[in-house]
Write an enzyme that holds these catalytic residues in place. Sequence first.
Site, PDB file in Angstrom:
ATOM      1  N   SER A   1       0.828  -1.211   0.000  1.00  0.00           N
ATOM      2  CA  SER A   1       0.000   0.000   0.000  1.00  0.00           C
ATOM      3  C   SER A   1       0.858   1.255   0.000  1.00  0.00           C
ATOM      4  O   SER A   1       0.496   2.261   0.598  1.00  0.00           O
ATOM      5  CB  SER A   1      -0.900   0.001   1.229  1.00  0.00           C
TER       6      SER A   1
ATOM      7  N   ARG B   1      11.934   8.694  -8.257  1.00  0.00           N
ATOM      8  CA  ARG B   1      12.499   8.876  -6.907  1.00  0.00           C
ATOM      9  C   ARG B   1      13.985   8.557  -6.865  1.00  0.00           C
ATOM     10  O   ARG B   1      14.739   9.176  -6.117  1.00  0.00           O
ATOM     11  CB  ARG B   1      11.736   7.975  -5.924  1.00  0.00           C
TER      12      ARG B   1
ATOM     13  N   LYS C   1      16.608  -0.384 -14.645  1.00  0.00           N
ATOM     14  CA  LYS C   1      16.505   1.059 -14.960  1.00  0.00           C
ATOM     15  C   LYS C   1      16.628   1.893 -13.694  1.00  0.00           C
ATOM     16  O   LYS C   1      16.999   3.067 -13.756  1.00  0.00           O
ATOM     17  CB  LYS C   1      15.241   1.356 -15.765  1.00  0.00           C
TER      18      LYS C   1
END
Length: 389
Positions: free
Chosen positions: A32, A300, A235
């Site tokens: 979550s 990020r 990646k």
Amino acid sequence: MPASDRLGQTSDILSESLKCAEHPFKVTVIGSGNWGTTISKVVAENAALRPQLFVSRVDMWVFQEQVDGQNLTDIINTKHQNVKYLPNIDLPENLVANPDLLDAVKDADILVFNIPHQFLPRIASQLEGKVKKDARAISCLKGFDVSKDGVRLLSTYIEEKLGITCGALSGANLAPEVAKENWSETTVAYEIPKNFKGEGKDVDHGVLKALFHRPYFHVNVIDDVAGISVAGALKNVVALGCGFVEGLGWGNNASAAIQRVGLGEIIKFGQMFFPHSRVQTYYQESAGVADLITTCSGGRNVRVATAMAKTGKSAEECEKELLNGQSAQGIHTCKEVHEWLAACGKTEEFVLFEAVYQIVYENASMETLPDMIEDLQGVNFKADGEKSE
Ligand SMILES: NC(=O)c1ccc[n+]([C@@H]2O[C@H](COP(=O)([O-])OP(=O)(O)OC[C@H]3O[C@@H](n4cnc5c(N)ncnc54)[C@H](O)[C@@H]3O)[C@@H](O)[C@H]2O)c1
Ligand SMILES: O=P(O)(O)OC[C@H](O)CO
């Protein structure tokens, strides 16, 4: 486009290929976080829309924590927002946050794994022997499992640990954009198992498309699980390299150079260690070069590496300061890749991956990246039998 029109449009796109299931499939999402909540939203929207195929209630297992003195699950189930990991996005009311892992999975026919991959071993151990024997799974995780026995896809790890067939979902999918319903594409890969029970009784490519495809989230279903998983994991390492050059202020040309070398190493890694993966997956699918581009533009991992370059702080410090409990998976993956390449004496053939590892874990200078890439080109030239500088 208003949400109601979008729902209608989805129904039209898929209606011809959809069949009724003998018993609608119960779906549970395990995780979550930023992506876990976004995919839960996608899946719950489709479950509500297709009662002939899916049980309307979708459980989302939540690693319980307190937010402003309240259980995160209680907040999600009353406010219908994940205020910590996906703020300001409304979630469907048929999505139920469940803090009890075993309760969340007990009736599930389809398990969607979506947690930062460093937590998978502990969660999979708790699930051993506790999921339906004929359940099927999709892994949205990006990373590898590395042990003395070798490098494994996370879908393979799930298959071997739980004894169920597992595919993967991966693509150019920054969660905040998908959550806001900005259009994007993704790739789902799933190999129909030998014990397939038949159409309408088991998960197939049509069922997976019905589960994940939305008007704003276009799904292509293929069977190259290894190809999309290798691309998705690696990646993130390349994105750290892009973050370093961005933080150093070297601009777009430098970032493009890192991505070019990175794509080469991704394909080489896939061909060397997962030879059944297909080269065209890396450039034809969203999970390939498109994911590389989007992650290296605004993910990020880039943000964490840029902060490392600007502040001189460690990867863990930057992750903690910037991401509010979210994870930059490249930090773990570059270590896993290094450990595997070192174990098989191949670090010199993957100099970008190795340079990223050295910068993150061994304090190597970021300024050395261009020289290392030059060295790699020399190796490639000689390998092709052409003249090397
Ligand atoms: N966020 C994205 O844009 C995105 C997109 C595509 C794929 N992915 C991949 O999806 C996977 C999940 O990423 P995410 O963005 O949902 O997670 P995240 O980075 O937001 O991580 C936060 C989640 O980790 C959980 N967590 C923290 N400690 C835990 C523990 N000890 N045990 C279990 N869970 C714990 C938190 O409860 C929270 O749900 C990753 O492999 C990621 O690479 C992410
Ligand atoms: O934000 P990142 O760097 O974890 O990348 C997110 C996704 O994997 C992009 O597809």
